[in-house]
Motif scaffolding. Structure first.
Motif, PDB file in Angstrom:
ATOM      1  N   ALA A 165       0.965  -1.366   0.301  1.00 46.60           N
ATOM      2  CA  ALA A 165      -0.138   0.244  -0.055  1.00 46.60           C
ATOM      3  C   ALA A 165       1.113   1.263   0.065  1.00 46.60           C
ATOM      4  CB  ALA A 165      -1.361   0.245   1.629  1.00 46.60           C
ATOM      5  N   ALA A 166       2.292   1.281   0.263  1.00 46.12           N
ATOM      6  CA  ALA A 166       3.341   2.176   0.121  1.00 46.12           C
ATOM      7  C   ALA A 166       2.493   2.614  -1.705  1.00 46.12           C
ATOM      8  CB  ALA A 166       4.295   1.291   0.308  1.00 46.12           C
TER       9      ALA A 166
ATOM     10  N   ARG B 182      -0.863   7.938  -3.619  1.00 48.02           N
ATOM     11  CA  ARG B 182      -0.196   8.249  -2.851  1.00 48.02           C
ATOM     12  C   ARG B 182       0.516  10.165  -3.721  1.00 48.02           C
ATOM     13  NH1 ARG B 182       1.096   6.888   3.030  1.00 48.02           N
ATOM     14  NH2 ARG B 182       1.492   4.222   2.613  1.00 48.02           N
ATOM     15  N   LEU B 183      -0.215   9.629  -4.778  1.00 48.43           N
ATOM     16  CA  LEU B 183       0.398  11.172  -5.503  1.00 48.43           C
ATOM     17  C   LEU B 183      -0.343  12.202  -5.108  1.00 48.43           C
ATOM     18  CD1 LEU B 183      -0.707   9.237  -8.884  1.00 48.43           C
ATOM     19  CD2 LEU B 183       1.596   8.960  -7.898  1.00 48.43           C
ATOM     20  N   ALA B 184      -1.242  12.833  -4.117  1.00 45.71           N
ATOM     21  CA  ALA B 184      -1.714  14.051  -3.924  1.00 45.71           C
ATOM     22  C   ALA B 184      -0.352  14.293  -3.271  1.00 45.71           C
ATOM     23  CB  ALA B 184      -2.907  13.557  -3.432  1.00 45.71           C
ATOM     24  N   ALA B 185       0.014  13.609  -2.588  1.00 44.76           N
ATOM     25  CA  ALA B 185       1.223  14.299  -1.273  1.00 44.76           C
ATOM     26  C   ALA B 185       3.072  14.383  -2.769  1.00 44.76           C
ATOM     27  CB  ALA B 185       1.655  12.935  -0.354  1.00 44.76           C
ATOM     28  N   ALA B 186       2.580  13.649  -3.618  1.00 42.44           N
ATOM     29  CA  ALA B 186       3.405  14.569  -4.118  1.00 42.44           C
ATOM     30  C   ALA B 186       3.461  15.201  -4.917  1.00 42.44           C
ATOM     31  CB  ALA B 186       3.623  12.779  -5.188  1.00 42.44           C
TER      32      ALA B 186
ATOM     33  N   LEU C  11      -7.562  14.373  -3.778  1.00 44.73           N
ATOM     34  CA  LEU C  11      -6.932  14.590  -5.103  1.00 44.73           C
ATOM     35  C   LEU C  11      -7.554  15.373  -5.814  1.00 44.73           C
ATOM     36  CD1 LEU C  11      -6.433  10.285  -5.754  1.00 44.73           C
ATOM     37  CD2 LEU C  11      -4.839  12.373  -6.351  1.00 44.73           C
ATOM     38  N   SER C  12      -8.511  15.963  -5.375  1.00 47.46           N
ATOM     39  CA  SER C  12      -9.451  17.389  -6.030  1.00 47.46           C
ATOM     40  C   SER C  12      -8.590  17.621  -7.179  1.00 47.46           C
ATOM     41  CB  SER C  12     -10.211  17.949  -5.518  1.00 47.46           C
ATOM     42  OG  SER C  12      -9.889  18.515  -4.916  1.00 47.46           O
ATOM     43  N   ARG C  13      -7.776  18.121  -6.641  1.00 45.03           N
ATOM     44  CA  ARG C  13      -6.663  19.294  -7.470  1.00 45.03           C
ATOM     45  C   ARG C  13      -5.208  18.423  -8.106  1.00 45.03           C
ATOM     46  NH1 ARG C  13      -5.364  24.464  -2.814  1.00 45.03           N
ATOM     47  NH2 ARG C  13      -7.470  24.869  -2.545  1.00 45.03           N
ATOM     48  N   THR C  14      -5.164  16.912  -7.964  1.00 42.79           N
ATOM     49  CA  THR C  14      -4.448  16.752  -9.152  1.00 42.79           C
ATOM     50  C   THR C  14      -4.665  15.638  -9.794  1.00 42.79           C
ATOM     51  OG1 THR C  14      -3.350  16.296  -5.951  1.00 42.79           O
ATOM     52  CG2 THR C  14      -2.289  14.823  -8.068  1.00 42.79           C
ATOM     53  N   TRP C  15      -5.903  15.619  -9.499  1.00 43.54           N
ATOM     54  CA  TRP C  15      -6.561  15.046 -11.640  1.00 43.54           C
ATOM     55  C   TRP C  15      -6.253  15.455 -12.946  1.00 43.54           C
ATOM     56  CZ3 TRP C  15      -7.990  10.209 -10.185  1.00 43.54           C
ATOM     57  CH2 TRP C  15      -8.158   9.659  -8.941  1.00 43.54           C
ATOM     58  N   GLU C  16      -6.196  17.068 -12.187  1.00 42.29           N
ATOM     59  CA  GLU C  16      -5.776  17.268 -13.812  1.00 42.29           C
ATOM     60  C   GLU C  16      -4.141  17.619 -13.595  1.00 42.29           C
ATOM     61  OE1 GLU C  16      -5.783  19.266 -17.192  1.00 42.29           O
ATOM     62  OE2 GLU C  16      -7.512  18.682 -15.674  1.00 42.29           O
ATOM     63  N   PRO C  17      -3.530  17.338 -13.613  1.00 41.40           N
ATOM     64  CA  PRO C  17      -1.754  17.302 -13.580  1.00 41.40           C
ATOM     65  C   PRO C  17      -1.790  15.725 -13.973  1.00 41.40           C
ATOM     66  CG  PRO C  17      -1.840  17.695 -10.968  1.00 41.40           C
ATOM     67  CD  PRO C  17      -3.108  18.182 -12.300  1.00 41.40           C
ATOM     68  N   ILE C  18      -2.789  14.683 -13.181  1.00 39.60           N
ATOM     69  CA  ILE C  18      -2.547  12.685 -13.640  1.00 39.60           C
ATOM     70  C   ILE C  18      -2.639  13.255 -15.439  1.00 39.60           C
ATOM     71  CG2 ILE C  18      -3.777  11.025 -13.328  1.00 39.60           C
ATOM     72  CD1 ILE C  18      -3.392  11.555 -10.120  1.00 39.60           C
ATOM     73  N   SER C  19      -4.107  13.754 -15.751  1.00 32.98           N
ATOM     74  CA  SER C  19      -4.320  13.969 -17.210  1.00 32.98           C
ATOM     75  C   SER C  19      -3.384  14.109 -17.415  1.00 32.98           C
ATOM     76  CB  SER C  19      -5.454  14.526 -16.709  1.00 32.98           C
ATOM     77  OG  SER C  19      -5.194  15.442 -17.119  1.00 32.98           O
ATOM     78  N   ARG C  20      -2.475  15.038 -17.563  1.00 26.93           N
ATOM     79  CA  ARG C  20      -1.754  15.373 -18.202  1.00 26.93           C
ATOM     80  C   ARG C  20      -0.452  14.875 -18.758  1.00 26.93           C
ATOM     81  NH1 ARG C  20      -2.301  20.972 -15.825  1.00 26.93           N
ATOM     82  NH2 ARG C  20      -0.444  20.455 -14.447  1.00 26.93           N
ATOM     83  N   LEU C  21       0.723  14.054 -17.269  1.00 29.05           N
ATOM     84  CA  LEU C  21       0.941  12.922 -16.879  1.00 29.05           C
ATOM     85  C   LEU C  21       0.528  11.401 -17.634  1.00 29.05           C
ATOM     86  CD1 LEU C  21       1.845  13.104 -13.149  1.00 29.05           C
ATOM     87  CD2 LEU C  21       3.472  14.065 -15.760  1.00 29.05           C
TER      88      LEU C  21
END
Length: 273
Positions: free
Chosen positions: A52-53, A58-62, A102-112
């Motif tokens: 689970a690590a 974990r991506l929101a913190a990153a 993750l609400s603010r992280t979905w957008e940068p994830i979509s770019r990746l």
């Protein structure tokens, strides 16, 4: 390659369908377990392997630390028994309460994910049951809406039963409005059928006023393997139909990319981010 998001109006086998398409892809593929209700592949198909690590939670913190791009692919695990890296998984949330972070992280994830597309991967997104905030908008705080905005195709998974078709109808209306005004266009929306019931593809298409892009065979034995563990012998019926569906889905993606390409600009394999 292609970025394909799978959704449902109610529980309709989205995860199993996404996993089947990923395993059946003739290309390198990445399955993103983005269902805000939580991921099940790590404890199901992979039989509890891994830790689970790593994973989506974990991506929101990153992202907050400014290390998302550098750490992104460190959270992938192999779906191949031989660990070839041809089939990859970004494991989902371990607790639904993590979704809000993750609400603010979905957008940068979509770019990746678009970068993964450009490097030759099919990206399959398991977005689970849609969450809407109105009759015309998906939730922007509790749902991975930006992933759908950038997807080449958004497929509503529908069983060919009366109950599943009825549950899909209001979700289709929301998605059509969302994609028309905030995505790549309402023509990105299609149906992926699970042939469980008595309705045929023409009847479902007519009722939901949405094109059927592909169909998966009703194969409970294969579905059981994909849901509960990879170390049983898997019948091939579901994967064979997923391979056929994969082809028709990619035809839609290719056609839409040609239509969306600016005049005079040569078409490339991936999409601009």
């Amino acid at each position: 390659m292609a970025v394909i998001a799978l959704v449902s109006g109610k529980s309709s086998g989205v995860t199993c369908s996404a996993l089947a398409l990923t395993l059946a892809s003739p290309k390198a593929s990445l399955l993103v377990e983005a269902d805000p209700a939580g991921g099940t592949i790590r404890t199901g198909y992979l039989g509890g392997e891994g830790t689970a690590a790593i994973g989506l939670h974990r991506l929101a913190a990153a992202d907050r630390q400014g290390t998302l791009a550098r750490e992104f692919d460190k959270h992938f695990v192999s779906l191949d028994r031989e660990h070839s890296g041809q089939r990859l998984l970004l494991p989902g949330l371990t607790d639904p309460t993590q979704a809000a972070s993750l609400s603010r992280t979905w957008e940068p994830i979509s770019r990746l994910l678009n970068v993964m597309d450009q490097t030759g991967h099919d990206v399959i997104i398991d977005a689970g049951r849609i969450l809407a905030e109105s009759e015309t908008r998906l939730s922007t705080t509790r749902y991975p809406t930006p992933l759908l905005h950038r997807a080449d195709a958004v497929l509503m998974v529908v069983r060919t039963t009366q109950a599943s078709i009825a549950a899909a109808a209001p979700a289709i209306r929301v998605l059509r409005e969302e994609l028309a005004h905030h995505g790549t266009g309402s023509d990105a929306l299609g149906l992926l059928l699970i042939e469980e019931g008595s309705f045929n593809s023409s009847q479902v298409q007519q009722h939901l006023q949405t094109p059927v892009v592909g169909a998966l065979a009703w194969d409970p034995d294969s579905a059981d393997v994909l849901t509960h563990g990879a170390y049983k012998r898997m019948p091939r019926t579901l994967l064979n139909s997923a391979r056929t569906a994969h082809g028709t889905i990619n035809e839609l993606v290719t056609r839409r990319r040609v239509q969306l390409q600016p005049t005079g600009v040569p078409m490339v394999t991936g999409r601009a981010s």
